[in-house]
Design a protein around this motif. Structure first.
Motif, PDB file in Angstrom:
ATOM      1  N   GLY A   1      43.570  79.748  57.503  1.00 42.50           N
ATOM      2  CA  GLY A   1      43.978  80.801  58.419  1.00 42.50           C
ATOM      3  C   GLY A   1      44.782  80.328  59.605  1.00 42.50           C
ATOM      4  N   LYS A   2      45.061  79.039  59.684  1.00 45.16           N
ATOM      5  CA  LYS A   2      45.866  78.537  60.809  1.00 45.16           C
ATOM      6  C   LYS A   2      47.135  77.905  60.271  1.00 45.16           C
ATOM      7  N   SER A   3      48.162  77.861  61.113  1.00 46.64           N
ATOM      8  CA  SER A   3      49.429  77.270  60.688  1.00 46.64           C
ATOM      9  C   SER A   3      49.513  75.827  61.128  1.00 46.64           C
ATOM     10  N   TYR A   4      49.930  74.977  60.210  1.00 46.46           N
ATOM     11  CA  TYR A   4      50.090  73.549  60.513  1.00 46.46           C
ATOM     12  C   TYR A   4      51.472  73.100  60.108  1.00 46.46           C
ATOM     13  N   GLN A   5      52.025  72.139  60.866  1.00 49.66           N
ATOM     14  CA  GLN A   5      53.261  71.481  60.471  1.00 49.66           C
ATOM     15  C   GLN A   5      52.888  70.155  59.835  1.00 49.66           C
ATOM     16  N   ILE A   6      53.312  69.938  58.596  1.00 47.42           N
ATOM     17  CA  ILE A   6      53.130  68.607  58.001  1.00 47.42           C
ATOM     18  C   ILE A   6      54.337  67.789  58.436  1.00 47.42           C
ATOM     19  N   ILE A   7      54.099  66.832  59.326  1.00 48.03           N
ATOM     20  CA  ILE A   7      55.218  66.179  60.001  1.00 48.03           C
ATOM     21  C   ILE A   7      55.559  64.800  59.451  1.00 48.03           C
ATOM     22  N   GLY A   8      54.667  64.216  58.654  1.00 47.17           N
ATOM     23  CA  GLY A   8      54.955  62.860  58.184  1.00 47.17           C
ATOM     24  C   GLY A   8      54.211  62.561  56.901  1.00 47.17           C
ATOM     25  N   VAL A   9      54.576  61.449  56.268  1.00 47.71           N
ATOM     26  CA  VAL A   9      53.908  61.011  55.038  1.00 47.71           C
ATOM     27  C   VAL A   9      53.561  59.536  55.172  1.00 47.71           C
ATOM     28  N   LEU A  10      52.314  59.204  54.857  1.00 49.59           N
ATOM     29  CA  LEU A  10      51.869  57.806  54.932  1.00 49.59           C
ATOM     30  C   LEU A  10      52.313  57.031  53.691  1.00 49.59           C
ATOM     31  N   PRO A  11      52.443  55.720  53.796  1.00 53.99           N
ATOM     32  CA  PRO A  11      52.804  54.932  52.606  1.00 53.99           C
ATOM     33  C   PRO A  11      51.619  54.815  51.649  1.00 53.99           C
ATOM     34  N   ASP A  12      51.903  54.384  50.416  1.00 55.10           N
ATOM     35  CA  ASP A  12      50.849  54.195  49.418  1.00 55.10           C
ATOM     36  C   ASP A  12      49.859  53.119  49.838  1.00 55.10           C
ATOM     37  N   SER A  13      50.335  52.194  50.681  1.00 52.30           N
ATOM     38  CA  SER A  13      49.460  51.081  51.057  1.00 52.30           C
ATOM     39  C   SER A  13      48.294  51.549  51.921  1.00 52.30           C
TER      40      SER A  13
ATOM     41  N   GLY B   1      46.267  52.490  64.138  1.00 51.15           N
ATOM     42  CA  GLY B   1      46.127  51.071  64.468  1.00 51.15           C
ATOM     43  C   GLY B   1      45.126  50.400  63.534  1.00 51.15           C
ATOM     44  N   VAL B   2      44.035  51.095  63.234  1.00 51.70           N
ATOM     45  CA  VAL B   2      43.017  50.498  62.374  1.00 51.70           C
ATOM     46  C   VAL B   2      43.527  50.353  60.943  1.00 51.70           C
ATOM     47  N   ILE B   3      44.140  51.403  60.416  1.00 53.07           N
ATOM     48  CA  ILE B   3      44.619  51.279  59.043  1.00 53.07           C
ATOM     49  C   ILE B   3      45.944  50.537  58.997  1.00 53.07           C
ATOM     50  N   SER B   4      46.502  50.250  60.147  1.00 58.19           N
ATOM     51  CA  SER B   4      47.715  49.440  60.256  1.00 58.19           C
ATOM     52  C   SER B   4      48.844  50.018  59.396  1.00 58.19           C
ATOM     53  N   ALA B   5      49.059  51.288  59.562  1.00 55.53           N
ATOM     54  CA  ALA B   5      50.130  51.931  58.812  1.00 55.53           C
ATOM     55  C   ALA B   5      50.692  53.060  59.661  1.00 55.53           C
ATOM     56  N   SER B   6      51.952  53.362  59.460  1.00 54.20           N
ATOM     57  CA  SER B   6      52.536  54.505  60.145  1.00 54.20           C
ATOM     58  C   SER B   6      53.394  55.251  59.121  1.00 54.20           C
ATOM     59  N   PRO B   7      53.694  56.487  59.390  1.00 50.78           N
ATOM     60  CA  PRO B   7      54.432  57.286  58.398  1.00 50.78           C
ATOM     61  C   PRO B   7      55.720  56.607  57.966  1.00 50.78           C
ATOM     62  N   VAL B   8      55.972  56.630  56.642  1.00 49.43           N
ATOM     63  CA  VAL B   8      57.222  56.066  56.124  1.00 49.43           C
ATOM     64  C   VAL B   8      58.292  57.148  56.099  1.00 49.43           C
TER      65      VAL B   8
END
Lengths: 110, 844
Positions: free
Chosen positions: B231-243, B183-190
């Motif tokens: 040492g932990k497993s993570y799912q990279i689930i999204g990508v933010l826009p360049d903005s 909400g603060v950065i006003s962006a969501s994954p593209v």
């Protein structure tokens, strides 16, 4: 350098035009007529000199021009003198006085 | 051109009106219309020629004339290559310096933050008794609920983790957030998806990548992508826009650990930011924030009572610590450009004087005075444009150099670049410089034209004297600033750090902030043992902050029977292992070091002075936890030497060191005292750590000497730029002075010859010239010193150990200017005294 240095006649033309315009705003034809009338036709203004002079003085900021309708409904370019023009006029008048005085002295004492 | 066409039509119409008027008059006088028309034409004269003449009075502002004038200037300058080169070089250097520095100013203060609607984003700062501190997730939640002017609030911190990517582990910067980050950065994954509400509560299994990270490492990879990090497993689930480019240099975004999301309110580590609702003023938000704080004081008196919170535009807040130095250096750069302009102006002025004849000829041939002035302006602008091009070329290198020397850990540093904004600035600066340069020659030409001096050559000597005095006046504050900064730097650099920097290696390991305390202790112990066993290591220890690293925690100190008083100085609390003192080379002055498992502390002498009135503190007990109930007492067992904390430290602060066992601080600094050259050991140590644990987030391995030197990087850059500029200014103004006097001698050769012939001694002649130079310099000096007083006051925040009114600095500058003046006058004065009267009188 004031224009009067360039050639006396043309410099005088500036003086005369500015003087006439200091009384009243006029278009080119009327300026020529006015000078001729006041000088009892002793001075005739050449159109070939008048318009370049007017436009040059406009460029120098001494006069400004404005399109207006005359009585016959024709669009004419009416000139009026500016503040800088008034200053220039004073200077030219003084120079003219100096010149005539100097010429007078030469005529008298030479 | 359109403008010309319109003008032509108007002239045509005006002349036609005149002819018609003549015709009308002739008809009135009784001529037939045909006759009247013929006569009017005859009387008016050759219409076409008159029209051309009228037109010519007007062609002036047209582009063609400009181009013609530019060509003239270029041709005139080609005839004087030395003059042209000097002018272009001077302006080029000035533009090069200012344009390079502008890239820094732009990066830090002018370019908007790379976020949507960046002007709405604010920093939400917390301070306790005037000292800034980090934010707290629980308190931030209260702020988010209680301040309607903010549409979203979030806190974050970042950490360096290691992504075990096949055989080559990659260091990644991970941002951990609390609250409504997106909400603060006003962006969501593209691409991909956002965190679910459940995940945002602290799931340590998912991450969102930034656009840059996706490009660099995840090209062609489909989401979600599995990554093993620390040492932990993570799912990279999204990508933010360049903005969404704030903060810089972040690779992955993860929800803040669940354990921290509900942390005790005294914890203070997050950076808090918020987004202001459109149309709400910052002052309203501030008022709402204060209302919330007043409530919180009532609800949580133990933790929230002396807190203050404030909002400030985020960009301003991020870069406020560099504001002073950056603007000081940029201002100095502008002054250099100004001096360059004055020098060029002075050169142009002499040229204008040489060209009065040419000017009169042009005037008598019908050039208007305006056209003549324009010629000078065009010439100066042509010179300045060439200088601007050269300057841009120099800025190409300058920006690269600045990128290298401006410390990379400053926020927004990565935005320093030579982009079109810098080019635009350079173009604008060149234009202004050109106009500035043309002021004095144009004024001179105007005046001499008025004097109708077709025969007399007027001398611009007076004007040149003024310009030279102005150069000196600008130089003085620059010199004073440079000397003050140099003295401050020298004072700071010579202040001992309190350690023996030779033969010591530092290893910085930043463990994640959610590392459980037990694991942190294990890892630290394991690493310490491993490092101690490395060949060539005599002793190794751990400390929370290296000397000069800054950022120490200030704690109130309570003694038995004497609670901490609010106006008492606070002590810096450090956490260390007892071995680190030997590793750093910090002397034990009295008593012994603390036992790692006992509640014992060592303090510095200043601590004893402040809290025990200079008496022996050993055996006394102190409470340094900052919270009271029940008090935890630590026994003072020894006194150690002072460890310098910051670059600007002028007075040692009371320090107290406690065993790392009793604190939680996952950013570990290992210090290794070595028997061999420590820089030669760095690679071996790094390799052994990778063998031990490939996922270990080792941030840096550097000799202690380098680690200490890093804190001097920023002031060193400021000092070297300032000194460079001051030196350039001095050289320029002395050259100006030299040029003025040399031209004087050349012009007055005849006069000097006559005076010598009439019996003046050569000594008198050269003394006269020297006096003249002194008069010009002292006029500049007087004004410059006054300006310097203000300049020095403006620098106050950058000065340590030196007062802005430091007499030595001012005196030094005074001497430099006076000696420089004598130096600059020396050659012309000698030349004057050697004028041969006979040949001087015969010439001309």
């Amino acid at each position: 350098m004031p224009k009067s240095q360039r050639d006396v006649l043309q410099g005088t033309l500036d003086l005369l035009v500015l003087k006439v315009l200091s009384r009243e705003d006029l278009h080119g034809y009327a300026i020529a007529n006015r000078i001729q009338a006041i000088s009892d036709s002793a001075l005739r203004v050449e159109e070939g000199s008048l318009y370049p002079a007017l436009h040059r003085m406009e460029e120098d900021g001494w006069v400004k021009a404005d399109w207006q309708k005359n009585d016959a409904g024709r669009r004419v370019r009416v000139y009026s003198i500016t503040k800088a023009g008034l200053k220039q006029l004073a200077e030219e008048e003084r120079r003219w006085a100096d010149l005539t005085a100097a010429v007078g002295r030469v005529l008298r004492y030479a | 051109m359109f403008w010309n066409k319109k003008r032509s039509a108007e002239i045509e119409e005006e002349l036609a009106a005149h002819i018609e008027a003549l015709e009308a008059r002739f008809i009135e006088e009784g001529m037939t219309p045909a006759e009247a028309r013929r006569q009017a034409r005859i009387q008016f004269g050759p219409v076409a020629r008159i029209r051309e003449e009228v037109r010519e009075t007007h062609t002036v502002p047209a582009l063609e004339t400009m181009l013609r004038e530019v060509r003239w200037s270029l041709r005139a300058l080609r005839r004087r290559p030395g003059f042209a080169a000097a002018a272009v070089l001077a302006i080029g250097l000035g533009i090069g310096a200012t344009a390079s520095l502008y890239s820094v100013v732009d990066a830090f203060f002018l370019k908007a933050l790379p976020l949507p609607a960046p002007e709405q984003v604010v920093a939400v700062n917390t301070s306790r008794n005037g000292r800034g501190q980090g934010g707290n997730p629980a308190r931030l939640q209260d702020v988010g609920k209680g301040v309607p002017g903010l549409s979203a609030v979030a806190g974050y911190y970042s950490e360096g983790l290691v992504w075990e990517r096949g055989d080559s582990p990659v260091q990644v910067r991970v941002l951990r957030y609390f609250g409504d980050w997106f909400g603060v950065i006003s962006a969501s994954p593209v691409e991909g998806r956002a965190f679910t509400v459940e995940e945002a509560k602290g799931a340590d299994t998912v991450a969102i990548a930034t656009a840059a990270f996706r490009r660099q490492y995840l090209g062609g990879v489909s989401l979600p992508h599995m990554a093993r990090i620390n040492g932990k497993s993570y799912q990279i689930i999204g990508v933010l826009p360049d903005s969404a480019g704030y903060p810089e240099l972040i690779d992955l975004i993860m929800p803040g650990p669940a354990s921290l999301q509900t942390d005790y309110r005294v914890a203070a580590y997050s950076r808090d930011i918020g987004r202001v609702r459109p149309g709400v003023a910052l002052s309203q938000v501030q008022a709402q924030l204060e209302a919330v704080m007043a409530q919180l004081k009532g609800s949580y008196p133990a933790t929230d009572s002396d807190l203050r919170m404030s909002v400030r535009p985020l960009l301003e807040d991020e870069t406020r610590q560099v504001r002073g130095p950056v603007y000081a250096v940029f201002g100095a750069g502008l002054l250099i450009l100004l001096i360059a302009c004055v020098s060029v102006s002075s050169l142009l002025l002499s040229r204008a004087a040489e060209r009065t004849q040419e000017a009169s000829i042009r005037l008598s041939l019908g050039a208007s005075r305006g056209a003549l002035l324009r010629l000078y302006v065009v010439e100066a602008v042509v010179l300045a444009s060439a200088g601007g091009l050269l300057g841009l070329g120099l800025a190409w290198y300058g920006v690269d150099w600045l990128k290298a020397v401006v410390p990379a850990d400053l926020p927004m540093q990565s935005r320093i670049a030579l982009d079109w904004r810098v080019v635009r600035f350079a173009a604008l600066a060149s234009l202004v410089a050109g106009l500035l340069c043309s002021l004095s020659p144009a004024w001179f030409a105007w005046r001499s034209a008025r004097l109708q001096a077709s025969t007399r050559v007027t001398s611009p000597r007076r004007a040149r004297r003024w310009l030279t005095a102005v150069e000196v006046a600008i130089t003085v504050p620059l010199l004073v600033a440079a000397v003050l900064l140099l003295r401050s730097f020298a004072a700071s650099a010579s202040t001992p750090a309190g350690v023996n920097a030779e033969h010591a290696l530092t290893v910085t390991v930043d463990l994640p902030w959610d590392t459980p305390a037990a694991r942190l202790r294990d890892t630290q112990a394991r690493l310490l043992e491993h490092l101690t066993q490395q060949p060539g290591v005599r002793v190794a220890g751990v400390i929370d902050r290296l000397p000069l690293e800054g950022g120490t925690q200030a704690r109130p100190v309570a003694r038995r029977g004497r609670p901490a008083e609010p106006n008492e100085p606070r002590a810096s609390l450090g956490a260390a292992t007892p071995t680190v003192f030997e590793a750093l080379g910090v002397p034990l002055l009295a008593g012994r070091l603390f036992h790692p498992d006992r509640r014992e502390v060592v303090v510095n002498q200043r601590f004893a002075d402040v809290y025990f009135d200079g008496g022996n503190p050993i055996g006394e007990a102190v409470n340094i936890e900052g919270k009271g109930d029940p008090p935890v007492w630590y026994q003072i067992v020894g006194v150690v030497g002072h460890l310098r904390e910051t670059y600007g430290e002028t007075l040692a602060r009371p320090q107290v060191f406690v065993s790392t066992r009793f604190t939680y601080w996952p950013l570990l600094r290992f210090v290794l005292r070595t028997t061999e050259n420590p820089s030669a050991m760095a690679d071996g140590v790094r390799a052994s750590l990778v063998r031990l644990d490939p996922a270990l987030p080792v941030r840096r391995i550097a000799t202690l000497e380098d680690a200490l030197g890093r804190s001097l990087d920023e002031p060193r850059t400021v000092v070297s730029l300032m000194s460079g500029f001051a030196f350039a200014a001095l050289v320029l103004s002395l050259i100006g002075l030299f040029g003025l006097l040399a031209a004087d001698v050349a012009q007055r050769r005849r006069e000097i010859g006559i005076r010598l012939a009439l019996g003046a001694s050569p000594g008198e002649v050269s003394r006269g010239l020297l006096r003249d130079g002194m008069r010009v310099a002292s006029a500049g000096l007087a004004v410059g010193l006054v300006a310097a007083v203000f300049a020095a006051r403006g620098l106050e925040s950058l000065l340590f150990g030196v007062k802005p009114s430091d007499a030595v600095s001012f005196l030094a500058v005074l001497v430099v200017i006076l000696v420089g003046t004598v130096g600059a006058a020396w050659v012309p004065a000698r030349r004057a005294s050697r004028v041969d009267p006979a040949s001087a009188l015969r010439s001309e």
